[in-house]
Design an enzyme around this catalytic site. Sequence first.
Site, mmCIF file in Angstrom:
data_model
loop_
_atom_site.group_PDB
_atom_site.id
_atom_site.type_symbol
_atom_site.label_atom_id
_atom_site.label_comp_id
_atom_site.label_asym_id
_atom_site.label_seq_id
_atom_site.Cartn_x
_atom_site.Cartn_y
_atom_site.Cartn_z
ATOM 1 C CB THR A 297 -0.924 0.039 1.231
ATOM 2 O OG1 THR A 297 -0.128 0.062 2.420
ATOM 3 C CG2 THR A 297 -1.855 -1.170 1.249
ATOM 4 C CB CYS B 191 0.019 1.793 10.401
ATOM 5 S SG CYS B 191 -0.791 1.719 8.795
ATOM 6 C CB CYS C 100 -3.025 0.598 12.256
ATOM 7 S SG CYS C 100 -4.073 1.216 10.907
ATOM 8 N NE ARG D 153 1.573 8.285 -0.464
ATOM 9 C CZ ARG D 153 0.371 7.776 -0.360
ATOM 10 N NH1 ARG D 153 -0.482 8.248 0.539
ATOM 11 N NH2 ARG D 153 -0.001 6.761 -1.119
ATOM 12 C CB CYS E 170 -1.841 5.069 8.370
ATOM 13 S SG CYS E 170 -3.530 4.427 8.498
ATOM 14 C CG ASP F 199 15.370 11.404 49.920
ATOM 15 O OD1 ASP F 199 15.406 12.615 49.645
ATOM 16 O OD2 ASP F 199 14.411 10.853 50.495
#
Length: 494
Positions: free
Chosen positions: A30, A34, A38, A63, A65, A449
């Site tokens: 695709t 993602c 997803c 790119r 999602c 401490d």
Amino acid sequence: MIDDEDRCYRAVSAKDARFDGVFYTAVTSTGIYCRPSCPARTPKRENVRFYATAAAAHDAGFRACRRCRPDAAPGSPEWDIRTDTVGRAMRLIRDGVVERDGVAGLAARLGYTTRHVHRMLLDGVGAGPLAIARSNRAHHARILLETTDVPVTDVAFAAGFASVRQFNDTLRTVYDATPSTLRQKARHRTSKPAADRVAGRISLRLAVRAPFAYEPLLSFLALRAVPGLETVEGGTYARTLRLPYGFGVVALTPAHDHVRCELELSDLRDTMTAVARCRSLLDLDADPVAIDDALAADPLLRDAVAAAPGLRVPGHVDGYELAIRAVVGQQVSVAGARTTLARIVHAHGTPIEQQAHPLAEAYALERVFPEPDVLSSVDATTLGMPRSRAATVLAVADAVAVGKIDIGPSADRASLRDQLLELRGIGPWTADYVLMRAARDPDVLLATDLVIRRRLDALVPRSATDDPTARWSPWRSYAAMHLWALPATTERQS
């Protein structure tokens, strides 16, 4: 993590949100990448590639999602944990150093050549510094476009772009959409009208990894809030900010699954830096499930972790300020330190224009913490504390002012501790406290401490021969927070 791709694919198959931001999943069929959680159908194993950063996925031609919006995931906790050069570089890039000083400035901070820094980042995370910075800018821009009504032109500069043309080109490359298209689709998706915008104010939702125990975090900050500089009111922490291009005011309202962030900045170019520092302040990129699982495995801390799942270590927006506060707080009560710091801020802090920052007026915030060069030049006798401690305050301010000590995202933690201990008046507790909160070291116990020492004495059986705290590594800073939160009446185990 990326070395074990089978484990990554199992996380994707389970849609495990704990790994969102830890790695990114790209699908070759695709051309989309993602977050692991997803909701889309799980792709075939042979079509999946895994990347440590979104920038690496971008460089490989993928790119983002539009369904799971991987840019909205919390940042990877790995960069706060790692102490190597790659981890330091990622923290600096997140703080906006590349936008301000370029790759040459980043390399100078790290002490290497630009070529070597590029090679280390390429080998470590799959992308060079420019690609990582560009990816960060694109992600910030998309969040501003989709969640605010800031004008598109202002979004470009708020996200760190040098020009509107560069802004448009980058968003087309990364998201295959124009800025206006991203904003319109976000409004259509939410079906909510645009909210009335207060001039000069940016309102954001900061992503959080659940569980998120924000009540103890707010209580910790409220107890130490310096009047005029910061405050906690009605579940909101507000304070002034000293940023690279100017001043600002922020109001942070945590919830279980996000933090509402309202920013008012003198210069929009400080937006990315302000958001990164607020995330560090509230420890929003921590991996609470992994931390809680590790600490709860020890019977000594099991009940404490169960009582406060998702407990965070409070960070700070300014390492220099935190170091000064740590020195002032030596051998005095928290209330006493707060009173002294309020006097210092009132006398030497920079006034903030409340007309330009309505949030400052709303929360009675008056000044920004004194600049290092200003504080280093004041008369020690006017600071209202023992002369030796006042001298240490001035020494820390001077060391930061001249660049001798860097208490920021690029700090080498081991070197920073040594540098702090070299200053007269700073002991192990103060140095470790600065490492824990300012340098975000996850493995500092603060064993010297007094309160933690008492809690350990009450928890550890008298017959114990080993050091139980070793089992808590590398999360001893979180163990310290749990120990601080234990009731004072904890009984010694037999």
